[in-house]
Every structure is written in C-alpha cells, then in structure tokens.
Design an enzyme around this catalytic site. Structure first.
Site, PDB file in Angstrom:
ATOM      1  N   ARG A 186       0.804  -1.221   0.000  1.00  0.00           N
ATOM      2  CA  ARG A 186       0.000   0.000   0.000  1.00  0.00           C
ATOM      3  C   ARG A 186       0.842   1.278   0.000  1.00  0.00           C
ATOM      4  O   ARG A 186       0.466   2.292   0.593  1.00  0.00           O
ATOM      5  CB  ARG A 186      -0.975   0.020   1.193  1.00  0.00           C
ATOM      6  CG  ARG A 186      -1.927  -1.154   1.229  1.00  0.00           C
ATOM      7  CD  ARG A 186      -2.873  -1.176   0.026  1.00  0.00           C
ATOM      8  NE  ARG A 186      -3.692  -2.390   0.062  1.00  0.00           N
ATOM      9  CZ  ARG A 186      -3.408  -3.513  -0.593  1.00  0.00           C
ATOM     10  NH1 ARG A 186      -2.316  -3.587  -1.362  1.00  0.00           N
ATOM     11  NH2 ARG A 186      -4.193  -4.557  -0.507  1.00  0.00           N
ATOM     12  N   SER A 235     -11.346   0.397   3.051  1.00  0.00           N
ATOM     13  CA  SER A 235     -10.581  -0.161   4.172  1.00  0.00           C
ATOM     14  C   SER A 235      -9.870   0.957   4.931  1.00  0.00           C
ATOM     15  O   SER A 235      -9.107   1.715   4.353  1.00  0.00           O
ATOM     16  CB  SER A 235      -9.558  -1.175   3.666  1.00  0.00           C
ATOM     17  OG  SER A 235     -10.201  -2.289   3.091  1.00  0.00           O
ATOM     18  N   GLU A 305      -4.814   3.293   6.456  1.00  0.00           N
ATOM     19  CA  GLU A 305      -4.751   3.107   5.008  1.00  0.00           C
ATOM     20  C   GLU A 305      -5.477   4.244   4.306  1.00  0.00           C
ATOM     21  O   GLU A 305      -5.023   4.728   3.276  1.00  0.00           O
ATOM     22  CB  GLU A 305      -5.378   1.763   4.606  1.00  0.00           C
ATOM     23  CG  GLU A 305      -5.330   1.496   3.112  1.00  0.00           C
ATOM     24  CD  GLU A 305      -5.732   0.089   2.749  1.00  0.00           C
ATOM     25  OE1 GLU A 305      -6.357  -0.091   1.681  1.00  0.00           O
ATOM     26  OE2 GLU A 305      -5.431  -0.858   3.499  1.00  0.00           O
TER      27      GLU A 305
END
Length: 313
Positions: A186, A235, A305
């Site tokens: 990520r 998320s 995130e």
C-alpha cells in the site's frame, strides 16, 4: 482514489497566490471547490482551488508555472480519503473524463488515470486478458491505485503494472517503469504533488467467460461482506503483518462503535461510516479511538490506510 499522499499539516497556510491566468490552463479552475460533493464520506471542507485540467499537456503546463511552494493534491473519486473540515490548502487536481479512456494493445491494457478499476477489469475480460480481475474489487481510479499499490483478493497493482506516465510537480511528463515506484504494501515512492496520468498493465491469455466468472465472484463477495451502499472510505487500516485489521478491531470490541454520526461498520469493522451528518473530525477521531483500543487489547498498532488530508476546522 488518486489521493495517496502525506496529509497536509493541520496548521498549513491557506494562501497560495493562485489562480493562474487563462493563458496558463485550458481546463477549469474553481475557488473553494466542493470536495464533499464527490468524496465517498460526503463530508469535509472545500479545496482552496479545484482544478480540472483539459489534458496531460494542460496539467503539465499548470504544474510547471505553479509556485513551487503551492501544495498539489491529485484526487480521483475520493473512495479512500478523509478530507478534514477546514478544507485542503493549495490546488486539488481532478482529472477529466477525457483522461479515463481504456484500450487494449498487443495484449496489454492502457488506461487513463481517471478510469475506474472495474472499467479496466472489464476491458481486460473482453480482450481475453486474465490477471486483472482483482481490479473489479477496487472502487477507485487507476491513478490512485498506481500511487498506493492498491490491491485485493491476493493481488496488488505492483503485480500487473508495466509502466505509468507521471506529471511531476515541476511539470515534467515522464514514463516510469514499475520498478521505479519502489512498491511495498500500500505504498509507492511517487512524491507528493506528482500526478499519475496513465498506466499500462499486463496479464495472461484467458477465456472471457472464465475471467467474467471470477469478476462476478469478487463482486458478490464484496457485496456480501462490505458496506458498499454506505457513506464510507473503504478499508480504514492496513493489515498488520500476520493479522487482519478487521479481526483485531472486532476483538477489541469496536464493532458498531460510534462517535456522533460516525460509526465502525457492523458489517465489516475495518470500514468507518458516515451515518448522515458526521464531520470529518468525528470520523478521524473514531478511527484514532479504534487504534487506541486495538493497541490496548492486542498490542498491535494499526496504521491508517485511508488518506487524511487538509486542515482541521
């Protein structure tokens, strides 16, 4: 989802000497442009300047002439973003529909950064290119996916990216091979202010019917497990090494936890929801409360995130 950039300090200045002259940009420039109109949470303050460039050359010309001290934030559909209530200083860039085209060339998929993941996956399916099905489960744009190495269902953008075209903060148009992004989970090494404008993806030959069936499976699984029809931001926290964020949050007793009109989803507790009139401050504070409770319960520190940008009100 083209918003994965370090958050602006809460005390950042909000005067930038913008806008440019009409000779500088052919697209649109809007002072105080609303971000809450399209950010998935439907909350947060405005952009100091919301810019929609006409094309790549227009964007490059703008960034080249823009004062180097002016912050630039590219934003896709805002599916992975908390915009703080005081708004975003500087220039927020939204790519136009003209930069969302998808084509297939020699077994590769070329996609404008404004294209949605489902559009790219569908084009690959129709061309008999397998390996891109997971993009069906990523509810953002190509630009954001490339920047943050988005992933789902066991695959990441780093697995399929060949190269991407980037307009750097100083206005240079460059083609970066995948290796240059320095991908990890990520995260990429793309600097703040740089804007992804196009990407080329690879796959393997496959049967359209089989590819389509896998895309349908992904869509059904998302529908069953995630609060897709809510005001959310996808998320919230990264999965820590050896753990699932949702399981840690659930074990810490946070499922359904609320703060004002912000709530930890009862359906999937790694999602935060705006039940109606939550402020961005309430959503972010709820996320921090979850982090505190998880740390106390399991000793694991959750890492955001969702990107949090702008200034507190």
């Amino acid at each position: 989802m083209n918003a994965a950039t370090p958050c602006v300090p809460a005390n950042a200045a909000t005067q930038t000497g913008f806008p440019p002259s009409r000779e500088t940009i052919r697209g649109s420039v809007e002072a105080g442009g609303s971000l809450a109109d399209f950010i998935w949470f439907r909350t947060g303050g405005p952009a100091e300047w919301l810019v929609r460039p006409a094309d790549v050359e227009d964007l490059a010309g703008l960034l080249k002439t823009l004062d180097p001290s002016t912050p630039v934030l590219p934003v896709g559909v805002g599916s992975n973003l908390i915009v703080r209530d005081g708004g975003v200083p500087g220039v927020v860039v939204r790519l136009p529909k003209a930069m969302a085209k998808v084509s297939v060339e020699d077994g590769r998929v070329r996609a404008g950064a404004g294209a949605m993941g489902i559009t790219v996956a569908s084009a690959a399916r129709d061309a008999g290119i397998a390996g891109l099905e997971f993009l069906r489960g990523i509810p953002g744009t190509v630009g954001g996916a490339v920047r943050m190495n988005a992933g789902a269902y066991g695959r990441d953008v780093s697995d399929i990216l060949i190269e991407a075209t980037v307009v750097t903060r100083d206005g240079a148009v460059e083609t970066w091979p995948a290796a240059r992004f320095g991908y990890v989970y990520r995260h990429s090494d793309l600097p703040a202010g740089a804007v992804v404008v196009e990407a080329v993806f690879s796959g393997t030959p496959g049967e359209p019917a089989v590819i389509g069936a896998e895309m349908d499976r992904i869509a059904a699984e998302r529908e069953a497990s995630q609060p897709l029809r809510s005001r959310t931001g996808g998320s919230t926290f990264k999965n820590p090494e050896g753990h699932k964020a949702w399981a840690l949050i659930d074990a810490a007793g946070c499922r359904g936890l609320t703060r004002g009109d912000a709530q930890v989803s009862e359906k999937h507790c790694n999602f935060l929801l705006n039940l109606g009139s939550a402020s961005s401050a309430e959503i972010e504070a709820l996320g921090e409360e979850v982090r505190t409770k998880v740390k106390a319960h399991s000793g694991v520190t959750l890492e955001w995130e969702i990107q949090r940008v702008g200034v507190a009100k």
